[in-house]
Structure formats: C-alpha cells, structure tokens
Design a protein around this motif. Structure first.
Motif, short mmCIF file in Angstrom:
data_model
loop_
_atom_site.label_atom_id
_atom_site.label_comp_id
_atom_site.label_asym_id
_atom_site.label_seq_id
_atom_site.Cartn_x
_atom_site.Cartn_y
_atom_site.Cartn_z
N SER A 171 0.82 -1.20 0.00
CA SER A 171 0.00 0.00 0.00
C SER A 171 0.86 1.26 0.00
O SER A 171 0.60 2.22 -0.75
CB SER A 171 -0.92 0.00 1.23
OG SER A 171 -1.71 1.16 1.26
N GLU A 172 1.89 1.26 0.81
CA GLU A 172 2.79 2.41 0.90
C GLU A 172 3.45 2.71 -0.45
O GLU A 172 3.48 3.87 -0.89
CB GLU A 172 3.86 2.12 1.95
CG GLU A 172 4.94 3.19 2.09
CD GLU A 172 6.06 2.75 3.00
OE1 GLU A 172 7.21 3.19 2.80
OE2 GLU A 172 5.81 1.94 3.93
N LEU A 173 3.95 1.68 -1.10
CA LEU A 173 4.63 1.87 -2.38
C LEU A 173 3.66 2.29 -3.48
O LEU A 173 3.97 3.18 -4.29
CB LEU A 173 5.34 0.57 -2.77
CG LEU A 173 6.55 0.18 -1.92
CD1 LEU A 173 6.92 -1.27 -2.16
CD2 LEU A 173 7.74 1.08 -2.26
N LEU A 174 2.51 1.66 -3.53
CA LEU A 174 1.54 1.96 -4.58
C LEU A 174 0.98 3.37 -4.44
O LEU A 174 0.76 4.07 -5.44
CB LEU A 174 0.42 0.93 -4.57
CG LEU A 174 0.84 -0.47 -5.01
CD1 LEU A 174 -0.22 -1.49 -4.63
CD2 LEU A 174 1.12 -0.52 -6.50
N LEU A 175 0.75 3.81 -3.22
CA LEU A 175 0.27 5.17 -3.00
C LEU A 175 1.34 6.19 -3.38
O LEU A 175 1.03 7.26 -3.91
CB LEU A 175 -0.15 5.35 -1.54
CG LEU A 175 -1.50 4.73 -1.17
CD1 LEU A 175 -1.70 4.76 0.35
CD2 LEU A 175 -2.64 5.45 -1.88
N HIS A 176 2.59 5.84 -3.11
CA HIS A 176 3.68 6.75 -3.50
C HIS A 176 3.78 6.85 -5.03
O HIS A 176 4.03 7.92 -5.57
CB HIS A 176 5.01 6.30 -2.92
CG HIS A 176 6.08 7.34 -3.02
ND1 HIS A 176 6.14 8.42 -2.19
CD2 HIS A 176 7.11 7.49 -3.90
CE1 HIS A 176 7.16 9.19 -2.52
NE2 HIS A 176 7.77 8.64 -3.57
N ALA A 177 3.57 5.72 -5.69
CA ALA A 177 3.58 5.74 -7.16
C ALA A 177 2.50 6.69 -7.69
O ALA A 177 2.70 7.40 -8.67
CB ALA A 177 3.35 4.33 -7.71
N LEU A 178 1.36 6.71 -7.01
CA LEU A 178 0.26 7.60 -7.43
C LEU A 178 0.59 9.06 -7.19
O LEU A 178 0.12 9.94 -7.93
CB LEU A 178 -1.02 7.23 -6.67
CG LEU A 178 -1.81 6.06 -7.25
CD1 LEU A 178 -2.89 5.62 -6.27
CD2 LEU A 178 -2.43 6.44 -8.60
N THR A 179 1.39 9.36 -6.17
CA THR A 179 1.78 10.76 -5.96
C THR A 179 2.70 11.24 -7.07
O THR A 179 2.70 12.42 -7.43
CB THR A 179 2.48 10.96 -4.60
OG1 THR A 179 3.74 10.25 -4.59
CG2 THR A 179 1.61 10.46 -3.46
N ILE A 180 3.48 10.34 -7.63
CA ILE A 180 4.39 10.69 -8.72
C ILE A 180 3.64 10.77 -10.05
O ILE A 180 3.88 11.66 -10.87
CB ILE A 180 5.54 9.67 -8.82
CG1 ILE A 180 6.37 9.68 -7.53
CG2 ILE A 180 6.44 9.96 -10.02
CD1 ILE A 180 7.40 8.57 -7.45
#
Length: 222
Positions: free
Chosen positions: A149-158
């Motif tokens: 979840s942490e990684l996927l949400l960060h991908a969405l911020t980028i």
C-alpha cells in the motif's frame, strides 16, 4: 591580453565539456532505444502470446533485459524494465520458479530505486508494490500488504493520472476486497491518456481493466 597557454587550456576545457555532453546524449539515446525495444517486446509477449510460446519468449526477453542492465548498470530505467519482465514472467510461469523470479525482480527494482527512485514516472514503486501484495508472506516469501500500500500510494503521488499507477492500486484494493474503492481507480485508469509509442501495452491494459470492472460489479452486487 590573455596568455596563449591560458587560451589553449580554455579551448581544451570547452572541447572536453562539449564531448562529454555529446557522449551523455548518445548514451541516453541508445538507452532509450533499448528500453523502447524491451517495452514493445514485453507488450507483445505478455498480451499476444500464450502457453509454451509465451514462456519461451519471456525467457528470451529476460536475457535481453540482462544485456541491457549489463550495458547500462547505472541507469534506473534498465533495472526497472528488468524487474518488470521478471515479475511478469513469474506470473506467467507459476510454480516453484515463480518465487525465485519474483525475488530477482524485487532486487532489480530496489536497485533502480537506489539509482533514481522517480525514474519512468515512479514505475519502480508501482511494480515493487504489486510484487509485495502478489507474493506469499513470510516464511515462504516477502509479501507485505502494508508495504504494498505504501509503495503503490507513492507511485500515485508521482504519476496520479497514469494508467499503470491507477490500475495497480486498483488491483491491490480489489485483492483487499475494497471493491468500491477499487472501482474508482480502475475507472481512472480507463480514462488515462494513451502513452506515446505503446499502443499494444495500452490496449492490453485496457482489456484487463474491462475484465476487472466486470468482476468488481459482480462483487458489488453480492
């Protein structure tokens, strides 16, 4: 009046700077061409082939990716695509060899993040996040839903409007049975702008989105 030696040294420095810039530009152009070939072939193998033929071609593509990382060991994009190919190959292959490939993919994606975490619009975050929720947890594997979840949400911020960043987060939400939220991100992925020079990958992903939305609707009606 400048001393002739000073003038010569200045000219030499200028020539060296120009040569260095040209060499960097040539390297980037060569890498872009190699990455484009990996992207195109990956899309063809992943979406247009099946069965033993697909497995064989994934193996060939893996060797091609290894050559690219050997040639460009300091370029994050090379490691990202090596990781993507290995993770997709793992999914297609299944069985005991799949986890080994997944671990190799994780290593490649982490290497890419060390070099340039935001390369290719944060693709390393999205791909690694997908691995974390797709593989088994300890002790067999490294699966971790919280980390995913942490990684996927960060991908969405980028890349908040990207087809892959939204699709992979939707997949995670669906896996968590958070179907209403998953639908939101699948729909966002569906309207993402087409990617230049990646029509096969976009068409294949759109087919996956369509099938996923049908499954989501079934769950929402239950």
């Amino acid at each position: 009046m400048k001393h002739p030696r000073f003038y010569f040294c200045s000219c030499l420095l200028f020539i060296c700077l120009i040569s260095s810039a040209n060499a960097k530009a040539d390297l980037e152009a060569d890498l872009d061409a190699e990455i484009a070939q990996l992207q195109q072939r990956w899309a063809e193998v992943n979406y247009q082939l099946e069965g033993k033929t697909q497995i064989t071609e994934f193996e060939n593509l893996l060797h091609q990716a290894d050559k690219v990382t050997s040639q460009y060991p300091e370029q994050a994009a090379a490691w990202i695509w090596s990781g993507i190919i290995k993770s997709t190959y793992a999914g297609a292959k299944g069985g005991l060899g799949a986890l080994k490939l997944a671990k190799q993919s994780k290593k490649d994606l982490e290497k890419a993040m060390e070099l340039d975490a935001d390369a290719l619009q944060g693709s390393a975050y999205a791909s690694l996040g997908t691995l974390y929720f797709s593989v088994p947890g300890w002790p067999a594997g490294f699966g971790d839903d919280e980390k995913a979840s942490e990684l996927l949400l960060h991908a969405l911020t980028i890349n908040p409007d990207g087809i892959d960043s939204n699709y992979f987060y939707a997949e995670f939400l669906s896996d968590q049975k958070r179907y209403s939220e998953a639908k939101t991100y699948y729909l966002k992925a569906r309207v993402a702008a087409p990617r230049p020079n990646r029509p096969v990958a976009d068409a294949g992903r759109q087919d996956e989105i369509t099938l996923a939305l049908l499954e989501i609707e079934k769950h929402l009606k239950e």
